[in-house]
Write an enzyme that holds these catalytic residues in place. Structure first.
Site, PDB file in Angstrom:
ATOM      1  N   LYS A  34       0.831  -1.202   0.000  1.00  0.00           N
ATOM      2  CA  LYS A  34       0.000   0.000   0.000  1.00  0.00           C
ATOM      3  C   LYS A  34       0.868   1.255   0.000  1.00  0.00           C
ATOM      4  O   LYS A  34       1.934   1.279   0.634  1.00  0.00           O
ATOM      5  CB  LYS A  34      -0.915  -0.060   1.225  1.00  0.00           C
ATOM      6  CG  LYS A  34      -2.024   0.969   1.292  1.00  0.00           C
ATOM      7  CD  LYS A  34      -2.893   0.648   2.508  1.00  0.00           C
ATOM      8  CE  LYS A  34      -3.969   1.674   2.763  1.00  0.00           C
ATOM      9  NZ  LYS A  34      -4.785   1.314   3.958  1.00  0.00           N
ATOM     10  N   SER A  70      -9.525   1.465   3.434  1.00  0.00           N
ATOM     11  CA  SER A  70      -8.711   2.266   2.547  1.00  0.00           C
ATOM     12  C   SER A  70      -7.735   1.448   1.701  1.00  0.00           C
ATOM     13  O   SER A  70      -7.112   1.982   0.796  1.00  0.00           O
ATOM     14  CB  SER A  70      -7.921   3.297   3.377  1.00  0.00           C
ATOM     15  OG  SER A  70      -7.004   2.651   4.248  1.00  0.00           O
ATOM     16  N   SER A  88     -10.108  -1.227   7.209  1.00  0.00           N
ATOM     17  CA  SER A  88      -9.435  -0.925   5.943  1.00  0.00           C
ATOM     18  C   SER A  88      -8.731  -2.107   5.292  1.00  0.00           C
ATOM     19  O   SER A  88      -8.299  -2.005   4.148  1.00  0.00           O
ATOM     20  CB  SER A  88      -8.435   0.218   6.136  1.00  0.00           C
ATOM     21  OG  SER A  88      -9.128   1.427   6.347  1.00  0.00           O
TER      22      SER A  88
END
Length: 537
Positions: A119, A200, A224
């Site tokens: 990420k 996210s 997330s």
């Protein structure tokens, strides 16, 4: 258009080697054949890929080329998922060097030569940016790798690239559109391109679901990892707080943040977790973390026999299209020998909804300022106040869909000795741990809790923001306890995940329970990237 058409349409494109050929071991193959092999490699498991590299029919370099070709065909072109925010320009030479090392010395371990996506809020000391999706952090030069990145490199993994995300890990606005960042745009859902990926860790989920890489790392503060994994039909694991170091990760809240693995099976998630996990002197929360644990060896396909599982009925939606799917999952758990205690009550989320946000905002201000002081060099910002000012100055690009009221609220707060913060934190721990998960497990002598992870993907709406239904991420997120989601079925072709939640440091047990369910259910499926759902009248 089906997946193979996307890949074949770009055979011989930028991701292919010179002279429109690709290399498997020492054998050159034409671009068209390479495209077919790229497709075949897309959904191969980590163990299958490792076996092929061990017997010499596949090289790490060839595997990375296949991933790059699939990314070009599917992420950059075709359905344009926009799941990957940046590729590692050094991935191919790194893979080639690992092939030489395998030949001369043997593999370092089960991740040797395997591509892994991380990420874009996890720092890498290479040519890639670490921006949390924000233009404010463009140009920042990480002085060193995040701890988990150093562990991946030491294990022989190839960091393939950074994944798109909800900007600032979805802490900017109450009206955000998950999966959108100013730097990366909107990540699209492989199961229906007009549906949201949740957030996210949107890009990590979409990329693995689309077969762009076998493994990815996400981060979670509340939902997330597990929410995008559930919505994209994946396995996602949020470990016990402190099992994986947060060093070098753009922070929100040190009482809830944790990285974790995202994969297409529990075994692959366990494989990746074994490399990520371990103590780190830079993260005090990891002082109790066990190191060198082989979580794969602890998986047991018969783990459900005699296991006591508490069913959290309050997490069911009441939707007569969705709940029957979860009822069938419960029936399967029982058929495999689990004892269900149904229902088991947890405190209502209202007990700590307000206090959770209070803690997140207080800790965001302190943690982000500390991160930027070390990792923000070369960017336009050094403090949260700088970020807010940057967003206002670049409003047209940074805030075309939603604002930054949560950042503004955080900036206005005091320090971590404030009575409001300390009271909120105490309230969180009381209702999530002592009188929440731990009480339920102890009272009913449970191995774990089970519940729907959440609902199916919603239509993306950049005007009104997210409009997801109820989810089950908050109890484990606030408590800092392990939470695993495993595919449970589909409604109109959209995935649903089943959650397994345990107490602190029960990660291996939670993974094993989820693995046993997964082996009995086998719900994961490949993608065809429809533009929208085909709903029968």
């Amino acid at each position: 258009m089906q997946r193979r058409q996307f890949v074949h349409s770009l055979a011989g494109g930028l991701a292919m080697p010179a002279e429109s050929s690709a290399v498997i071991g020492a054998t050159a193959v034409p671009a068209a054949a390479a495209a077919t092999e790229d497709e075949a490699l897309a959904y191969a498991s980590a163990s299958e890929l490792q076996a092929q590299m061990a017997n010499g029919t596949l090289s790490a370099e060839r595997l990375v080329r296949a991933c790059l070709a699939n990314i070009e065909a599917i992420d950059r072109n075709g359905p344009q998922l926009r799941s990957i925010i940046e590729l590692n320009a050094d991935a191919l030479p790194l893979a080639a060097a690992l092939d030489v090392e395998r030949r001369d010395k043997g593999p370092r371990g089960p991740l040797h030569g395997l591509p892994v996506l991380i990420k874009d809020n996890i720092a890498t000391a290479d040519r890639m940016q670490t921006t949390a999706g924000s233009l404010a952090l463009m140009g920042a030069q990480a002085p060193r790798d995040a701890h988990l990145v150093a562990r991946l490199r030491a294990a022989g993994a190839v960091i393939l690239g950074k994944t798109n995300l909800s900007e600032w890990a979805n802490i900017r606005s109450t009206r955000s559109t998950s999966g959108w960042s100013a730097r990366g745009g909107l990540t699209r859902n492989p199961y229906a391109l007009d549906r949201n990926t949740s957030g996210s860790s949107a890009g990590s989920a979409a990329a693995v679901a689309a077969g762009l890489a076998p493994l990815a790392v996400g981060t979670e503060t509340d939902g997330s990892i597990v929410s995008p994994a559930s919505i994209c039909g994946l396995v996602g694991f949020k470990p016990t707080l402190g099992l994986v170091s947060r060093d070098g990760v753009v922070p929100i809240a040190h009482n809830q943040d944790t990285p974790g693995p995202m994969a297409r099976s529990v075994a692959e998630a366990a494989l990746l977790l074994g490399v990520l996990a371990g103590p780190d002197a830079r993260d005090a929360a990891t002082r109790k973390a066990p190191s060198n644990v082989n979580y794969v060896l602890q998986l047991d396909a018969n783990a459900l026999r005699g296991a006591r599982l508490g069913v959290v009925r309050s997490a069911f939606s009441g939707n007569d299209r969705i709940d029957p799917i979860y009822e069938r999952a419960l029936e399967l758990l029982q058929a495999r020998g689990a004892v269900l205690v149904d229902p088991v009550a947890l405190p209502p989320p209202e007990r700590y909804a307000e206090s959770e946000l209070t803690v997140l905002l207080y800790e965001l201000k302190a943690n982000l300022d500390a991160y930027l002081a070390e990792f923000g060099q070369g960017s336009a910002v050094r403090t949260l106040a700088d970020v807010i000012a940057f967003n206002e100055q670049h409003r047209f690009r940074e805030m075309p869909h939603f604002s930054q009221e949560l950042l503004v609220r955080a900036q206005a707060l005091g320090g971590l000795k404030s009575r409001a913060y300390l009271d909120a934190l105490a309230n969180n721990l009381r209702w999530s741990r002592r009188e929440g998960i731990d009480l339920a497990l102890r009272k009913h002598r449970l191995d774990a809790l089970v519940a729907p992870t959440g609902g199916p993907a919603w239509l993306t709406d950049t005007i009104n923001g997210d409009h997801h239904g109820a989810g089950f991420s908050t109890p484990a997120a606030v408590a800092g306890y392990p939470h695993l989601t495993v595919p449970a079925g589909y409604v109109n072709g959209l995935p649903l995940g089943l959650s397994f939640v345990g107490t602190a440091w029960s990660d291996a047990r939670v993974l094993s329970l989820g693995h046993a369910y997964e082996q009995a259910s086998r719900h994961w499926r490949e993608q065809s990237f429809p533009a929208t759902l085909q709903i029968e009248a």
